[in-house]
Design an enzyme around this catalytic site. Sequence first.
Site, PDB file in Angstrom:
ATOM      1  N   GLU A 114       0.870  -1.175   0.000  1.00  0.00           N
ATOM      2  CA  GLU A 114       0.000   0.000   0.000  1.00  0.00           C
ATOM      3  C   GLU A 114       0.913   1.233   0.000  1.00  0.00           C
ATOM      4  O   GLU A 114       1.777   1.369   0.850  1.00  0.00           O
ATOM      5  CB  GLU A 114      -0.915  -0.030   1.224  1.00  0.00           C
ATOM      6  CG  GLU A 114      -2.144   0.840   1.076  1.00  0.00           C
ATOM      7  CD  GLU A 114      -1.854   2.318   1.233  1.00  0.00           C
ATOM      8  OE1 GLU A 114      -2.104   3.084   0.270  1.00  0.00           O
ATOM      9  OE2 GLU A 114      -1.360   2.708   2.296  1.00  0.00           O
ATOM     10  N   HIS A 115       0.682   2.138  -0.950  1.00  0.00           N
ATOM     11  CA  HIS A 115       1.676   3.135  -1.341  1.00  0.00           C
ATOM     12  C   HIS A 115       1.700   4.405  -0.482  1.00  0.00           C
ATOM     13  O   HIS A 115       2.648   5.180  -0.549  1.00  0.00           O
ATOM     14  CB  HIS A 115       1.393   3.517  -2.806  1.00  0.00           C
ATOM     15  CG  HIS A 115       2.549   4.102  -3.548  1.00  0.00           C
ATOM     16  ND1 HIS A 115       3.746   4.470  -2.967  1.00  0.00           N
ATOM     17  CD2 HIS A 115       2.692   4.404  -4.864  1.00  0.00           C
ATOM     18  CE1 HIS A 115       4.554   4.949  -3.875  1.00  0.00           C
ATOM     19  NE2 HIS A 115       3.932   4.917  -5.038  1.00  0.00           N
TER      20      HIS A 115
END
Length: 599
Positions: free
Chosen positions: A312-313
């Site tokens: 998850e960025h």
Amino acid sequence: MNDTLSTSTFGNEDRLPRVPLPTLEETCERFIEWCAPLLTEEELAATKAELEAFASGPGPILHAELERFNAAEGVHSWLDEFWPSRYLGRRDRIALNANFIFLFKDAGLPQVERAAALIAAAVDYKLLLDEERIPPAVQRGRPLSMVQNKFLFSTTRIPGVEQDTVRAPYSDEHPGPSRARHILVFFRGNMFRMEVLGAEGRPHTLEELAAGLQEIMKAGPPADEPVGPLTTKARAEWAASRQALLAADPRNAEALEEVETALFCVCLEELVPADALEACDQLLHGNSANRWFDKSVSLIVFGDGSAGINVEHCGLDGTTILSFVDAMLETSPEEHSRRSGARPQGTPAIRPIEFVLTDDLRADIRAAAASFADYAANTVGKTISLDFGSDRIKQLKMSPDAFVQMAYQLAHKRAKGFVGATYESIATRQYHYGRTEAMRVVTPEVLRFVEVMDDPAADAAARRAAFRAAAEKHVARAKECQAGQAPEQHLWELQLIAKRRGEQLGVTGPLPLYETPGWIKMRDDYLSTSSAPSVNIQYFGFGSTSPHCIGVAYVLLPDRFNLYLSTPRPVAEQMHAFADHLTKAVRELEDLLASEQAS
């Protein structure tokens, strides 16, 4: 300043220079320079007119507010509000659109043993991080920001109606390292809490971790209504579903607590990928029943032991994850287990994580799963692997990144008939709380290069000259971005300030600059590119950023060039043409430079 670097993980952060804030004048000049190659004369004139109006009107007011914010106590960078707005403010789905993946190198281990090895390695890293014994990253003798490491463990993105939030350790709500001792394990859509640290905080042994995973895999049939697909929804819709879960039964709050505080996620897949392409596709947008896309780190292990990571960025960039993956994979599982202080404690405690669902929630889950399956099916990936690498490019006296970026431009021109806006991520972790800068690759030199390469009248010397000129300009622009001298994020943050605080600043009208051809075309990606050089991964991957974009994730090693391409199905044919032209362009450009050395 004391030149001796701290060996503590976060010990150099406060000595790092701040991210430079360009002047408004500098940004305006660069913006015109960057967007001009993509515009007609009329479009450029219209853009310049609105830029001048902005620079003499609301621009200075917004920039002064940004300067004030940047100087405020407790602010780490002028981008402190930008990153949450950029990542947490996006309202589309993050699965496939924002999360990114790495496919690990093969380890020759069966599935359960591979998963146990990865868990042991990640737990070892976590315990070292807790004691700030992860060595600080250093580049050319300069320390890099390590702050992103605080988002590796027990970090979960929480959906919101207007903007998401992040639940993480090292925060005001949860100070210091995570105290969680469990991970989240998925198998056949069933979710389990598995303790990886015993009662005294000591890790379980490799054998015990494997025994726990085997117990999970014997637990029963596939889940009837797995909740994971809800994490694939557009963010506001997922926020509404999460509220419905919480309202349905008090036990759902307990289940979410276990999910959100878990150190990380492990997804065990029955599927055996046919090849690297299927593995990458599955890592990026695989079985949504077996994922929780909001977890910062999900380790995914397939039926044959091949494995990778989905990230998850919002708090983590590729360079930080690469360091984490390198640390996990460069040391043997046995050494990770020994170093972490693992000791026999019996099979880890395991219990299912179950949600109480209403009929409406069951329908919601089914609809989310079907919608994401359709979305994934409408995405096409492709892998390319060439026995060509950075060593050969250096022999030809060129920057490896400039070489491959020029190859992308030539291949795109030949595949689609034009040069389109191209994004490249440039790391800026040499700054306090630094992350990345947005580089735009297309320059006048690029346009000249692709034109000359296909000009029958141009000889080899002319083509080489155009190639080297474009590559040199690319290197110069990349250095500007590394120095924080780039216009896009600065102008974007000024736009966001107008949205957040425009009324109190007296900036209440529209900002026509952001509707100009220059602003729109410069940011309308046809190629979205980023690199991840590590011998420990086979492929790096992410989705495209627009209906006509090709995501180009590349691993450029001394002797190998691996790419994973992703694009919406309607332009898949163009992506395959791009891939074919790219393979040829790499060899053509290699021969072009080699002929110079031979002459």
